[in-house]
Enzyme design. Sequence first.
Site, PDB file in Angstrom:
ATOM      1  CG  ASP A   1     -42.476  60.135 -13.135  1.00  0.00           C
ATOM      2  OD1 ASP A   1     -41.251  60.033 -13.064  1.00  0.00           O
ATOM      3  OD2 ASP A   1     -43.028  61.001 -12.578  1.00  0.00           O
TER       4      ASP A   1
ATOM      5  CG  HIS B   1     -36.941  67.169 -37.313  1.00  0.00           C
ATOM      6  ND1 HIS B   1     -38.451  66.955 -37.795  1.00  0.00           N
ATOM      7  CD2 HIS B   1     -36.816  68.464 -37.533  1.00  0.00           C
ATOM      8  CE1 HIS B   1     -38.809  68.201 -37.803  1.00  0.00           C
ATOM      9  NE2 HIS B   1     -38.044  68.978 -37.751  1.00  0.00           N
TER      10      HIS B   1
ATOM     11  CE  LYS C   1     -40.888  68.024 -34.749  1.00  0.00           C
ATOM     12  NZ  LYS C   1     -39.385  69.175 -34.722  1.00  0.00           N
TER      13      LYS C   1
ATOM     14  CG  HIS D   1     -44.064  73.398 -36.979  1.00  0.00           C
ATOM     15  ND1 HIS D   1     -43.453  72.731 -35.801  1.00  0.00           N
ATOM     16  CD2 HIS D   1     -43.062  73.345 -37.818  1.00  0.00           C
ATOM     17  CE1 HIS D   1     -42.265  72.074 -36.083  1.00  0.00           C
ATOM     18  NE2 HIS D   1     -41.866  72.706 -37.173  1.00  0.00           N
TER      19      HIS D   1
ATOM     20  CG  ASP E   1     -62.009  56.590 -45.164  1.00  0.00           C
ATOM     21  OD1 ASP E   1     -62.197  57.401 -45.878  1.00  0.00           O
ATOM     22  OD2 ASP E   1     -61.818  55.546 -45.582  1.00  0.00           O
TER      23      ASP E   1
ATOM     24  CE  LYS F   1     -43.733  69.283 -39.002  1.00  0.00           C
ATOM     25  NZ  LYS F   1     -43.198  70.093 -37.914  1.00  0.00           N
TER      26      LYS F   1
END
Length: 480
Positions: free
Chosen positions: A404, A397, A399, A214, A221, A216
């Site tokens: 703090d 979507h 995440k 999952h 380089d 991404k």
Amino acid sequence: MSYLQGIFLIFYAILVVGTVVTVLLENRQPTKAIAWILVLMFLPVIGLILYIFFGQNTRKERLISGKTIEEIASEALPFPEKPTDLVLPTQHERLIHQFITQSNAIPFEGNEVEIYTRGSDFILGLLKAIGEAHHHVHLITYIIEDDPLGRLVADALIDCVARGVEVRLIYDDVGCWRVPSAFFERLKHHGVEVCGFMPVRFPALTSRINYRNHRKICVVDGRVAFIGGMNLAMRYVKEWRDTHLRVSGRVVESIQHCFLTDWYFSLEDDEARQKMLENRELMLEYKPPAEERKEWNGVLAQLVTSSPVAEYPVLMQGYVRILLQARDYVYMETPYFLPTETILSAMRTAAQSGVDVRLMVPRHTDTYVVEKASRSYLMEVVESGVTIYFYEGSFNHSKLLVADDNICTCGSTNIDFRSFEHNFEANMFFYDKKVASQFKQIFFDDLTRCSRIEDYLQMQRQPFLHRLWESVLRLLSPLL
């Protein structure tokens, strides 16, 4: 009842009982075991079919000579060197050491980060980096669609190869199961090295759907990398709200190592793996000049990865520690909220101890069953003092987590069973006030498009059968 029907019922009963015994002997988490037993007992035939395709606890270690990915990484691929003069922030020292111990997640200081909250900005940044590549482009994506954006990225990768740049692409075979094979064949034809992660014969109906890559990430380089929640599809540009990062500095070395480990795992035969190991340049590509290192100044960052074959649920335990050690607030965004009991307990404990715990989820998700199953969890944490916000309009979507004013994280991890226990995930953690303030501002910006759960209390006044249906679906949450 005919004779054949009686034989079938006896055979089916033996099969179900045997399956239930198998579930019990695997010593799964009680919630998962009970969920599967309920499915097997109360969904005749259908429950057994679901278990065959989705419930078998296949151990992935067998795919690579009985070794886990972590063992392969430590034996075959050199981990980044741990800085010897690094001073860790006192308030997060234990968390950082926990990540080091559990997943060899090396922290690096002196990094820079750019945050994308619009898909168009991310794609432009990615294409610019790919266009400037001189040596290699390493890309992992859960989804790359055969749509205008996917084809645009594919063209950029093909152009890289034409310039003499090495390009390697890992796509998840289940995430891309609707993508025609001709899309990837075109890339291969033009010299892009392409690997499907754990290829399956029937990707829509397989137990391997529980063990997907999952992540991404993209490394260009060995000097700049991208990581976050955005896949390569038009909906991330036109319709969805998401968060992605561009990072530079020594932490890119960890992202490179993550790619190389997944690449080694994805290669189809031992000969190809051995060839990779013999190519020491591939593994040591990240060697920036000493003068470039001297110019680095900035953020303390740590890449943390998790997998279903790891000894510990690293990212879940990291979230728990952040929740329990927070003093003032924890703000979180997730598209799917099907928390494990451990996360649920940590959220309730933090909120009841006076910490301002806020959770943002989409009003409507892209998956009906997940949306309905999450509702009872939302009402439960609200009763504990957690503030819930529904993101209106487009599908959020994103995440991310910030706490703090001094710690934040973003990556591919959802707050659900699948991300914490079943998928290969990657999150970047930052221990820096400036970056944390940026994440906090993003959260507050998103709040302008939200309604509070108090405005949605008609959920509690819904018909009995509707509430019963949501509660039934909640029983399946460990399996979703």
